[in-house]
Design a protein around this motif. Structure first.
Motif, short mmCIF file in Angstrom:
data_model
loop_
_atom_site.label_atom_id
_atom_site.label_comp_id
_atom_site.label_asym_id
_atom_site.label_seq_id
_atom_site.Cartn_x
_atom_site.Cartn_y
_atom_site.Cartn_z
N LYS A 80 51.81 44.11 36.83
CA LYS A 80 52.46 42.84 36.53
C LYS A 80 53.74 43.14 35.77
O LYS A 80 53.88 44.20 35.17
N CYS A 129 49.14 36.32 40.40
CA CYS A 129 50.33 35.98 39.61
C CYS A 129 50.90 37.27 39.03
O CYS A 129 50.38 37.81 38.05
N ARG A 130 51.97 37.76 39.63
CA ARG A 130 52.46 39.10 39.28
C ARG A 130 53.63 39.09 38.30
O ARG A 130 53.91 40.11 37.67
N VAL A 131 54.36 37.95 38.22
CA VAL A 131 55.61 37.94 37.46
C VAL A 131 55.62 36.78 36.47
O VAL A 131 55.28 35.64 36.82
N TYR A 188 54.02 33.76 40.59
CA TYR A 188 54.82 33.83 39.37
C TYR A 188 54.59 32.58 38.54
O TYR A 188 54.06 31.57 39.02
N GLU A 225 47.24 46.16 40.47
CA GLU A 225 47.07 45.45 39.21
C GLU A 225 48.37 45.33 38.41
O GLU A 225 48.37 44.80 37.30
N PHE A 279 49.04 33.83 34.06
CA PHE A 279 49.63 35.16 34.22
C PHE A 279 48.62 36.25 33.84
O PHE A 279 48.56 37.30 34.48
N ALA A 297 51.01 43.02 31.08
CA ALA A 297 52.10 43.62 31.86
C ALA A 297 52.59 44.85 31.13
O ALA A 297 52.53 44.92 29.90
N PHE A 299 54.77 46.70 42.70
CA PHE A 299 53.58 45.95 43.06
C PHE A 299 52.78 46.60 44.18
O PHE A 299 51.81 46.01 44.67
#
Length: 790
Positions: free
Chosen positions: A516, A566-568, A541, A514, A560, A584, A510
């Motif tokens: 994910k 919201c990365r995960v 998340y 950008e 997401f 992702a 991360f």
């Protein structure tokens, strides 16, 4: 600069060091300065009062660019108090011999000082080579002529002293030139040379071949590529080039404990070297480590925590190449491990880190110091030039970072994914072996013992009761759950490595704004321990599972996709089908499903049409456990249909040839459980209670009973009490039969007194609801019988 010199002058003259003159000269001499507290000592050479010309062998003098240090200032303070000091320093240093020495006033350069007895021919040769206007400095462009000058000096009969630091500097420059020339001869086409493709058992992408050649050419290098670009294989390729062409026979890999077995696996896989001598993991107590370091291995793999206690063993083994992996994992480089790392002496070094370095200036300093302690100059100067501070003196940012990048270019190679996109494969899969903690291994072994008993029973009878089948399933499930964390079994502790490894992976991933990731686990409790790490890092998340109402699921996917914070995307296998998550490009399996089709369904969430970036799949596999056995015996996964262990029916009946195949696969998997190193947990979380995972195979009470080794009555459909009663009756008859047959395998309900030999029956009760329904049915039956008798 002056205030830095003033600090050293003040501090040095306040010390109570020991001072020993090593020659007969009273002032312009060589001295030994010793520190009674640290027990260290350094060689100090005095040639005058002011900065320049003096020398100390301490690290501060080598890197500060001040031409002084506390040891020099201490020595000068003592000498100035001696009789005749003023006249001697006014007269100046006038030795009969000549000197070749090194100065570092912003850049390290070789200097020549002619003695009073220097012959005319040598003076003339020196005048044509060294710059008299800059204190006899050797210009960079004339460096190649130095060897001829030294030959002239050696034949002149005149004494010319060349000091160790100067000779080391000259030798390093010569080695680098010769290494570059040999590499050009070995690989005339550079990274495109076909010989590089034949170097390892797997092909190198062009940028990877370039990285390996860069590391060898520089000798001591930093590879700072983005995560997922294969820094490990570049280091292994560089090691093979050095081994086959430059005489390197001892390689030391230093990495986090959780990555030691991964390095061992990949060295064996890529290099083609076989046997334990190819790559030995250093484990155990001091006696065992001492024995391991005495063995003749190509590569030894240790962890940061073992560097300091093993410095003497490492020095005795004398590695020629040191590879430092995940260097950013040592957050504070002013630690025991970091200081110990810098004391390891080797001709070659490769440091691997995927974290962008321009945002962590203080950490960067020390990482680079291991590669080249002079590259960035003194820390005080670097921070003074690049830190931005507010009125209160707090650091608020950095400036002029492009200059640092230019300074690092000769020793660091860094590629972003966007730069090498066309070279990358559409998908790469990596099995990341992680160790277990002692508590995890305890849970794992308890259930492994249960599996072994059932397998032994099957070997004798070739038959398993429904109860044994269920106990087997629960024990296998508990073994897998223990591989993630003890929290999945006891809901109170959190002993495990996987979640911390995932957090470290996120720290690296991360750094790209950008980026994910999608994270799969069969169990919601794995989500719980991952969420704690995410929240501690402020990472956004969503958690997707089978208990979510269908109308709420699209909103999670949209968040997401559209929310940059919201990365995960955390998901159970409820999200393995029907979701489009291709925004992702990294997918992590915290645990592998038994069914390979489900694994591919997970991966298909991001590796699908519309994916514009290469996909990286990372599978966490616990070392020395059932998970590693699963990797070794793929037939086991093929033999289990969806529903046995992946969220299907709790009632499984196996019989005939299918049971035989299944039990053989159980034997194969559990028989291949290897030996892993138990590690201390990075953190311990206590007194945390959550609800049971709605998607798990068994009710948690049955899981705990099975983990504790308590036999349980197999639950059946509670709507039919007569079926339950018949089932219990069958189990009761089986227990009686086992009690009366001395050749029958041990039955879990039968207990035998070791003294008298008397047998007793310990029959577990069914679940409360089932017991109530059976009691009601029997009561009604008794009432009916009494009515008929009356």
């Amino acid at each position: 600069m002056d205030w830095q010199r003033g600090l050293r002058r003040q501090f040095g003259r306040e010390q109570d060091f020991g001072l020993e003159n090593l020659t007969s000269e009273p002032f312009f001499s060589e001295f030994r300065v010793s520190n009674p507290v640290s027990k260290s000592s350094y060689r100090v050479v005095i040639r005058g009062l002011g900065p320049g010309g003096n020398f100390c062998s301490c690290p501060d003098y080598a890197t500060s660019e001040l031409d002084t240090c506390k040891h020099i200032e201490f020595t000068l303070g003592r000498l100035e108090k001696k009789r005749g000091a003023s006249a001697a320093f006014v007269r100046g240093y006038q030795p009969a011999f000549s000197e070749l020495y090194l100065r570092n006033d912003g850049k390290r350069r070789v200097h020549f000082r002619a003695g009073t007895d220097c012959p005319p021919a040598l003076r003339e040769a020196a005048a044509g080579l060294f710059d008299a206007e800059h204190n006899g400095m050797l210009p960079d462009e004339r460096f190649g002529e130095l060897e001829r000058f030294m030959t002239i000096a050696s034949k002149s009969g005149h004494e010319m002293r060349a000091y160790d630091d100067a000779l080391d500097f000259v030798a390093g420059r010569r080695d680098a030139d010769r290494r570059a020339a040999k590499l050009a001869q070995l690989f005339p086409r550079g990274a495109a040379d076909r010989k590089l493709q034949a170097l390892l058992k797997a092909p190198l992408y062009p940028y990877q071949a370039e990285g390996a050649l860069f590391a060898v050419r520089i000798g001591r290098a930093l590879i700072g590529d983005d995560m997922g670009l294969g820094k490990t294989i570049q280091a292994i390729a560089a090691a093979e080039i050095l081994a086959r062409n430059f005489g390197v026979s001892k390689v030391l890999v230093i990495c986090p404990t959780s990555l030691k077995y991964q390095w061992q696996s990949e060295i064996t896989r890529f290099s083609g070297r076989q046997g334990e001598n190819a790559a030995r993991v250093i484990n155990g107590g001091r006696p065992r480590r001492q024995k391991d370091y005495a063995l003749d291995d190509f590569c030894k793999i240790t962890n940061y925590e073992k560097i300091q206690p093993d410095l003497d063993l490492i020095a005795a083994w004398a590695p020629e190449l040191v590879i430092v992996d995940e260097a950013q994992r040592v957050k504070n480089w002013n630690t025991i491990a970091a200081r110990a790392l810098k004391r390891i002496d080797s001709s070659y070094a490769i440091v691997l880190t995927g974290t962008p370095l321009e945002n962590k200036l203080e950490e960067l300093v020390s990482i680079v110091q291991f590669v080249d302690q002079h590259r960035l100059g003194p820390t005080w100067k670097l921070l003074h030039e690049h830190q931005v501070k507010d009125e209160a003196g707090r650091v608020t940012g950095y400036t002029g970072l492009e200059k640092i990048g230019q300074t690092l270019a000769p020793v660091m190679i860094r590629r972003r994914k966007s730069e090498v996109l066309r070279q990358l494969p559409n998908r790469t899969d990596q099995n990341l072996l992680v160790p277990m903690t002692e508590m995890q291994m305890r849970y794992h072994q308890e259930n492994a013992d249960e599996v072994a008993k059932i397998v032994q029973r099957w070997r004798k009878t070739k038959f398993l009761s429904d109860k044994d089948q269920r106990r087997l399933m629960i024990a296998l499930q508990n073994m897998r759950m223990s591989c993630n964390s003890t929290y999945l079994l006891d809901q109170e502790t959190d002993h495990g490595v996987k979640a911390d490894e995932l957090a470290a992976l996120f720290d690296e991933l991360f750094a790209e704004p950008e980026a994910k990731a999608v994270v799969f686990s069969q169990w919601m409790r794995t989500h719980d321990i991952v969420i704690r790490r995410l929240e501690a890092r402020g990472l956004g998340y969503v958690s997707f599972h089978g208990g979510l109402p269908s109308e709420k699921r699209p909103a999670l996917v949209e968040r997401f996709r559209d929310d940059p914070t919201c990365r995960v995307f955390l998901s159970t296998d409820a999200g393995s089908t029907g979701l489009n998550l291709q925004h992702a490009s990294t997918l992590v399996n915290m645990d592998l499903p038994w069914n390979p089709a489900i694994l591919e369904q997970r991966i298909a969430r991001i590796h699908r049409m519309g994916q514009k970036r290469p996909v990286q799949v990372i599978n966490f596999v616990a070392k020395g456990t059932i998970e590693e056995g699963m990797l070794s015996v793929l037939a086991f996964k093929r033999s289990l249909s969806a529903g046995i262990l992946d969220g299907g029916s709790g009632e499984v009946s196996l019989g005939g040839s299918r049971l035989n195949r299944f039990m053989k696969d159980v034997e194969n998997v559990t028989g291949r459980i290897g030996v892993g190193e138990a590690v201390a947990p990075a953190e311990e979380v206590r007194n945390i209670v959550t609800t049971n995972d709605a998607g798990s195979l068994e009710d948690i009470s049955a899981e705990v009973n099975a983990a504790a080794g308590t036999p349980a009555v197999v639950p059946v459909d509670g709507s039919d009490p007569w079926q339950a009663l018949a089932h219990i009756g069958a189990q009761f008859i089986g227990a009686l039969a086992a009690a009366n047959d001395p050749n029958a395998p041990a039955h879990p309900w039968i207990e035998r007194d070791p003294v008298s030999g008397t047998q007793s029956l310990k029959m577990p009760l069914p679940p409360p609801e089932t017991a109530r329904q059976i009691a009601n049915a029997l009561s009604a039956l008794a009432d009916g019988l009494r009515g008929k008798i009356a």
